[in-house]
Scaffold this motif. Structure first.
Motif, mmCIF file in Angstrom:
data_model
loop_
_atom_site.group_PDB
_atom_site.id
_atom_site.type_symbol
_atom_site.label_atom_id
_atom_site.label_comp_id
_atom_site.label_asym_id
_atom_site.label_seq_id
_atom_site.Cartn_x
_atom_site.Cartn_y
_atom_site.Cartn_z
ATOM 1 N N TYR A 207 41.591 35.830 44.182
ATOM 2 C CA TYR A 207 41.324 36.175 45.097
ATOM 3 C C TYR A 207 40.291 36.067 46.507
ATOM 4 O O TYR A 207 40.540 36.323 47.614
ATOM 5 C CB TYR A 207 40.673 37.635 44.290
ATOM 6 C CG TYR A 207 39.582 38.776 46.341
ATOM 7 C CD1 TYR A 207 40.735 39.748 46.564
ATOM 8 C CD2 TYR A 207 38.575 38.849 46.205
ATOM 9 C CE1 TYR A 207 40.347 40.147 47.772
ATOM 10 C CE2 TYR A 207 37.808 39.508 47.017
ATOM 11 C CZ TYR A 207 38.699 40.436 47.807
ATOM 12 O OH TYR A 207 38.174 41.488 48.188
ATOM 13 N N SER A 208 39.191 34.765 45.448
ATOM 14 C CA SER A 208 38.382 34.394 46.255
ATOM 15 C C SER A 208 38.922 33.206 47.252
ATOM 16 O O SER A 208 38.269 32.890 48.458
ATOM 17 C CB SER A 208 37.350 33.817 45.519
ATOM 18 O OG SER A 208 36.179 32.829 46.351
ATOM 19 N N ARG A 209 40.138 32.128 46.708
ATOM 20 C CA ARG A 209 40.232 31.139 47.844
ATOM 21 C C ARG A 209 41.564 32.271 48.572
ATOM 22 O O ARG A 209 41.370 31.420 49.854
ATOM 23 C CB ARG A 209 41.377 30.675 46.435
ATOM 24 C CG ARG A 209 40.861 29.841 45.637
ATOM 25 C CD ARG A 209 42.143 28.907 44.225
ATOM 26 N NE ARG A 209 41.216 27.766 44.105
ATOM 27 C CZ ARG A 209 41.992 27.256 43.414
ATOM 28 N NH1 ARG A 209 43.585 27.811 43.118
ATOM 29 N NH2 ARG A 209 42.115 26.890 42.027
ATOM 30 N N ILE A 210 41.848 32.854 48.554
ATOM 31 C CA ILE A 210 42.181 33.728 49.268
ATOM 32 C C ILE A 210 41.240 34.531 50.618
ATOM 33 O O ILE A 210 41.934 34.111 51.773
ATOM 34 C CB ILE A 210 43.361 35.151 48.753
ATOM 35 C CG1 ILE A 210 44.670 34.094 48.000
ATOM 36 C CG2 ILE A 210 44.023 35.895 50.031
ATOM 37 C CD1 ILE A 210 45.324 35.354 47.369
ATOM 38 N N THR A 211 40.146 35.004 49.987
ATOM 39 C CA THR A 211 39.881 35.484 51.559
ATOM 40 C C THR A 211 38.881 34.273 52.484
ATOM 41 O O THR A 211 38.760 34.560 52.654
ATOM 42 C CB THR A 211 38.958 36.357 50.780
ATOM 43 O OG1 THR A 211 38.038 35.860 49.451
ATOM 44 C CG2 THR A 211 39.065 37.732 50.026
ATOM 45 N N PHE B 218 31.663 35.151 37.518
ATOM 46 C CA PHE B 218 31.980 36.037 37.387
ATOM 47 C C PHE B 218 31.624 36.709 38.394
ATOM 48 O O PHE B 218 30.204 37.051 38.956
ATOM 49 C CB PHE B 218 32.971 37.376 36.601
ATOM 50 C CG PHE B 218 34.289 37.104 35.326
ATOM 51 C CD1 PHE B 218 35.128 36.168 36.212
ATOM 52 C CD2 PHE B 218 33.282 36.480 34.306
ATOM 53 C CE1 PHE B 218 36.002 36.544 34.585
ATOM 54 C CE2 PHE B 218 33.988 36.029 33.064
ATOM 55 C CZ PHE B 218 35.305 35.621 33.120
ATOM 56 N N PRO B 219 32.302 37.450 40.153
ATOM 57 C CA PRO B 219 31.328 37.832 40.500
ATOM 58 C C PRO B 219 31.251 39.522 40.114
ATOM 59 O O PRO B 219 31.487 40.009 38.938
ATOM 60 C CB PRO B 219 32.815 38.187 42.265
ATOM 61 C CG PRO B 219 33.699 37.120 41.540
ATOM 62 C CD PRO B 219 33.508 36.827 40.742
ATOM 63 N N SER B 220 30.058 39.609 41.145
ATOM 64 C CA SER B 220 29.484 40.455 40.066
ATOM 65 C C SER B 220 29.652 41.934 40.413
ATOM 66 O O SER B 220 29.966 43.414 39.678
ATOM 67 C CB SER B 220 27.764 40.782 41.130
ATOM 68 O OG SER B 220 28.505 41.391 42.667
ATOM 69 N N SER B 221 30.804 42.218 41.671
ATOM 70 C CA SER B 221 31.805 43.571 41.472
ATOM 71 C C SER B 221 32.827 43.780 40.336
ATOM 72 O O SER B 221 33.589 44.048 40.032
ATOM 73 C CB SER B 221 32.853 43.524 42.742
ATOM 74 O OG SER B 221 33.344 41.612 42.131
ATOM 75 N N LEU B 222 32.965 42.648 39.348
ATOM 76 C CA LEU B 222 33.942 42.188 38.605
ATOM 77 C C LEU B 222 33.253 42.618 37.662
ATOM 78 O O LEU B 222 33.808 43.315 36.096
ATOM 79 C CB LEU B 222 34.106 41.474 38.210
ATOM 80 C CG LEU B 222 35.499 41.186 38.744
ATOM 81 C CD1 LEU B 222 36.031 38.828 38.617
ATOM 82 C CD2 LEU B 222 37.042 42.196 38.814
ATOM 83 N N GLY C 274 38.849 36.414 35.394
ATOM 84 C CA GLY C 274 38.031 35.318 36.252
ATOM 85 C C GLY C 274 39.334 34.682 37.062
ATOM 86 O O GLY C 274 39.274 33.868 37.864
ATOM 87 N N GLY C 275 41.084 34.296 36.135
ATOM 88 C CA GLY C 275 41.506 33.859 37.602
ATOM 89 C C GLY C 275 42.350 34.609 38.018
ATOM 90 O O GLY C 275 42.527 34.188 39.374
#
Length: 361
Positions: A325-329, A6-10, A319-320
């Motif tokens: 979010y990663s794909r959209i950005t 997961f990203p560190s922001s999460l 995680g999903g």
């Protein structure tokens, strides 16, 4: 399902702005629920937050340390019975019982964490499963103190003055108390994940030999993680009995231990928001499946939905959401122009390519 997925922001909001925004959103959600949500749904929300506290503790062991524990229902029950006995038999406030339950859970967690020093994976899971099996038997054995198989009522009520708005009820006050304690627990876990201890546990999970070589005391770190995890679960149990008003031995058995671990995996292990999502799933999904199909079919639908979530989102809902979010950005991110072509007066360089026959094009 590890924290590194997961990203560190999460995992742990690093900026003060993120912390302030998250706190405001949490407060607005709690106040909005108190004002606009009926008591029946508030009761479910409070139950979800009590589960989330226990899952937050389980996250320290399973999400960061990579250990499997099926016995956190016992620690959950320790907190519930401690608060019930102290409030009902000795007249203490429910808030005053929280440190006592957390301390007992911490001490028992140290003892329960001893197998984690030599075992890991499903072997540790089987050992911790025994805690969930034995705890209801102990509660029944000491029936004069715990109420035995008949359970024990929590005699606790808030003093509500006259003239207050109608939405201020015993249920809504209980919800606010549970939400406040859960919010504090989230902040503690945030600091835990941000300032080092969680990174130590993650290092142990990834490679114990390398962690020991780096000077990490494996025995101490594993034992402390299990103890702190048990303390969180005990506080969650205290909040659970505040919501339900009654404890019974069968409530804190093997099934609850499996539920808590399932809630962590579905919500997203190694994250801060995952336990909240897992608590909501545990509190609301069975009700929705029961409304959809009554009887034994509800359990089948409930199990099928859990399996579907695990297959569709193997890293949990958090995680999903992070992957989406990663794909959209990435799609919205503009492609940077070539450095040379962006400079005025300089034509982009032509790179010769070689065809199959060796001629340059």
């Amino acid at each position: 399902m590890t924290a590194t997925a997961f990203p560190s922001s999460l995992r742990a909001p690093s900026s003060r702005r993120t912390l302030i925004v998250g706190t405001l959103v949490y407060l607005i959600a709690v106040l909005g629920a108190v004002v606009f949500v009926p008591d029946a749904k508030i009761l479910q929300l409070a139950t979800a937050l009590a589960y989330a506290l226990a899952i937050l503790g389980l996250n320290l062991v399973s999400g960061y340390a990579g250990q499997i524990s099926l016995g956190h229902s016992a620690f959950f029950g320790i907190g519930a019975y401690t608060s019930t006995i102290l409030v009902t038999d000795h007249g203490l406030s429910i808030i005053a019982t929280l440190p006592v339950g957390a301390l007992i859970g911490f001490v028992v967690g140290i003892v329960a964490g001893l197998p984690a020093l030599r075992l890991k994976g499903h072997y540790l899971g089987l050992v911790t499963l025994s805690f969930a099996v034995v705890f209801p038997l102990l509660i029944t054995r000491f029936g004069s103190l715990t109420g035995g198989v008949n359970g024990k009522l929590l005699h606790s009520a808030w003093v509500i003055p006259d003239g207050v708005p109608d939405f201020i009820t015993q249920t809504s006050i209980n919800f606010v108390v549970v939400a406040a304690v859960t919010g504090i627990g989230i902040l503690i876990c945030r600091n835990f994940a941000k300032y080092g201890p969680a990174r130590t546990l993650t290092a142990i999970r990834d490679n114990e030999t390398a962690a020991a070589t780096s000077g990490i005391n494996l025995s101490r770190q594993k034992t402390i993680a299990f103890a702190v995890s048990a303390a969180f679960a005990a506080v969650g149990g205290s909040m659970f009995v505040l919501v339900t008003g009654v404890v019974a031995p069968e409530t804190f058995g093997v099934f609850l231990g499996i539920q808590l671990l399932t809630g962590l995996l579905i919500g997203g292990s190694g994250t801060l928001i995952g336990p909240l999502i897992g608590g909501l799933v545990l509190a609301f999904l069975p009700t929705y499946t029961a409304d959809l199909i009554g009887g034994s079919g509800a359990n089948m639908i409930y199990g099928a939905l859990l399996v579907a979530l695990m297959f569709l989102m193997p890293t949990g809902i958090a995680g999903g959401a992070a992957a989406l979010y990663s794909r959209i950005t990435k799609r919205r991110r503009p492609i940077p122009a070539d450095h040379d072509s962006a400079r005025p007066g300089i034509a982009p360089a032509t790179v010769p390519t070689e065809s199959r026959g060796g001629a340059h094009v």
